[in-house]
Design an enzyme around this catalytic site. Structure first.
Site, short mmCIF file in Angstrom:
data_model
loop_
_atom_site.label_atom_id
_atom_site.label_comp_id
_atom_site.label_asym_id
_atom_site.label_seq_id
_atom_site.Cartn_x
_atom_site.Cartn_y
_atom_site.Cartn_z
N THR A 12 -17.68 -41.25 0.83
CA THR A 12 -16.72 -42.36 0.85
C THR A 12 -15.35 -41.94 1.35
O THR A 12 -14.68 -42.68 2.07
CB THR A 12 -16.58 -42.96 -0.58
OG1 THR A 12 -17.83 -43.55 -0.92
CG2 THR A 12 -15.51 -44.02 -0.64
N SER A 55 -23.66 -39.16 1.02
CA SER A 55 -24.34 -38.07 0.31
C SER A 55 -25.72 -38.47 -0.18
O SER A 55 -26.51 -37.61 -0.59
CB SER A 55 -23.48 -37.51 -0.82
OG SER A 55 -23.45 -38.38 -1.91
N THR A 86 -19.66 -38.66 -3.39
CA THR A 86 -19.74 -38.43 -4.83
C THR A 86 -21.16 -38.59 -5.38
O THR A 86 -21.49 -38.00 -6.41
CB THR A 86 -18.81 -39.40 -5.59
OG1 THR A 86 -19.23 -40.74 -5.33
CG2 THR A 86 -17.37 -39.21 -5.19
N ASP A 87 -22.00 -39.39 -4.69
CA ASP A 87 -23.29 -39.74 -5.30
C ASP A 87 -24.17 -38.52 -5.59
O ASP A 87 -24.86 -38.48 -6.61
CB ASP A 87 -24.06 -40.72 -4.40
CG ASP A 87 -23.37 -42.09 -4.36
OD1 ASP A 87 -22.55 -42.36 -5.25
OD2 ASP A 87 -23.65 -42.86 -3.43
#
Ligand code: ASP
Length: 317
Positions: A12, A55, A86-87
């Site tokens: 992101t 990700s 972040t995932d």
């Protein structure tokens, strides 16, 4: 001034809106750095744009590509920052923690919940905070720096899809923090070791991760062994109930677990609860699983359990 390398991988933090309104990774490392002029005062920064992926699309092969980029550049820089979605950041952080054994410099993963081009993006804090921690370099090792927390690469999980506090240190207290005045404070760092640094990038991604639930059918596990063939997965991690319970009443899982173990499949377990870990000696439902040969992974995040077993299998091949 410390010389740091920013390896950009997408997420992101690097996203722009696509024509359909969805977020798509687009900005590479130098565009990210240009959005945060504050970085220039913190370090001398070089940039390595590695890939631009959400990700969700980062898999064990990408972990190895990232690890190789870190390994090739460790000698030239005081610390490495990796911008990442972040995932799956906690999976990558865990994998790097095993691959970069006893790494002697800080390797800091960060990202954001909002694209860095947005004026209030959390990336505008997370990226300079990552540079502060990498430049502090008192405590080498793989960490996630996010929303002011410094978290060991093997202790983090993503806990929130919306708010800026996206990560939590789960299996132990956070390693430290970046205070609002920018001071880096280590509270529970990775112990510094005199063991030599070793680059161990071999992974075996054939690990199955399954969460048990009331109604889970044993047949799904039986389907892993096909007559006359090698097991599809040489290792299975079960996310089990509470302190480590595996059902043996209705839909008894123990016979199929016993036959998988006889077919050389390793069966591991960890608790599906976030905190406290598993202890198979507490209840009969755990003790029976242990007697059947299930190996307890203890107090470990799901992300670290997966990366650890893929890495351990990789070392044996
Ligand atoms: N889907 C994004 C990713 O993991 C989410 C983020 O970065 O916050 O790449």
């Amino acid at each position: 001034m410390k010389h740091l390398l920013l390896i950009s991988t997408g997420g992101t933090i690097s996203c722009l809106k696509d024509t359909d309104g969805s977020l798509k990774p687009a900005l590479s490392g130098s565009a990210l750095a240009n959005e945060v002029p504050e970085l220039k005062a913190l370090c001398s920064l070089s940039v390595l744009p590695l890939f631009e992926l959400d990700s969700t699309n980062v898999q064990p092969e990408e972990w190895v590509t990232i690890a190789e980029a870190v390994n090739q550049n460790l000698d030239r820089y005081d610390g490495i920052i990796i911008s990442h979605g972040t995932d799956t950041m906690a999976y990558t952080a865990a994998a790097l923690s095993f691959i970069l054994q006893n790494v002697k410099k800080p390797v800091i993963l960060t990202g954001s919940q909002h694209p860095i081009t947005e004026p209030d993006s959390d990336g505008r804090k997370n990226l300079p905070d990552a540079a502060r921690v990498a430049a502090a370099s008192d405590f080498p090792g793989v960490y996630i720096v996010f929303d002011g927390d410094i978290i060991k690469g093997t202790a983090a999980s993503k806990i929130d899809t919306k708010h800026n506090h996206a990560f939590q240190s789960i299996t132990e207290p956070r390693a430290g923090c970046v205070r609002s005045d920018g001071a880096v404070v280590f509270e529970n760092p990775i112990p510094v070791t005199s063991q030599p640094y070793t680059f161990c990038p071999k992974l075996n991604p054939n690990v199955l991760l399954l969460k048990l639930y009331p109604g889970f059918r044993p047949e799904i596990l039986s389907s892993l062994i096909l007559p006359g063939k090698e097991p599809i997965y040489p290792a299975v991690i079960l996310e089990t109930f509470g302190a480590g319970g595996i059902p043996f009443h209705n839909r008894n899982l123990l016979p199929v677990i016993t036959s998988l173990i006889a077919a050389d499949v390793r069966i591991y377990c960890k608790s599906m609860c976030l905190y406290g870990g598993s202890d198979l000696s507490v209840y009969e439902v755990g003790a029976e699983a242990e007697k059947a040969g299930v190996k307890n992974l203890g107090n470990i995040t799901t992300e670290t359990a997966l990366a650890k077993i893929m890495w351990e299998l990789g070392q044996k091949s």
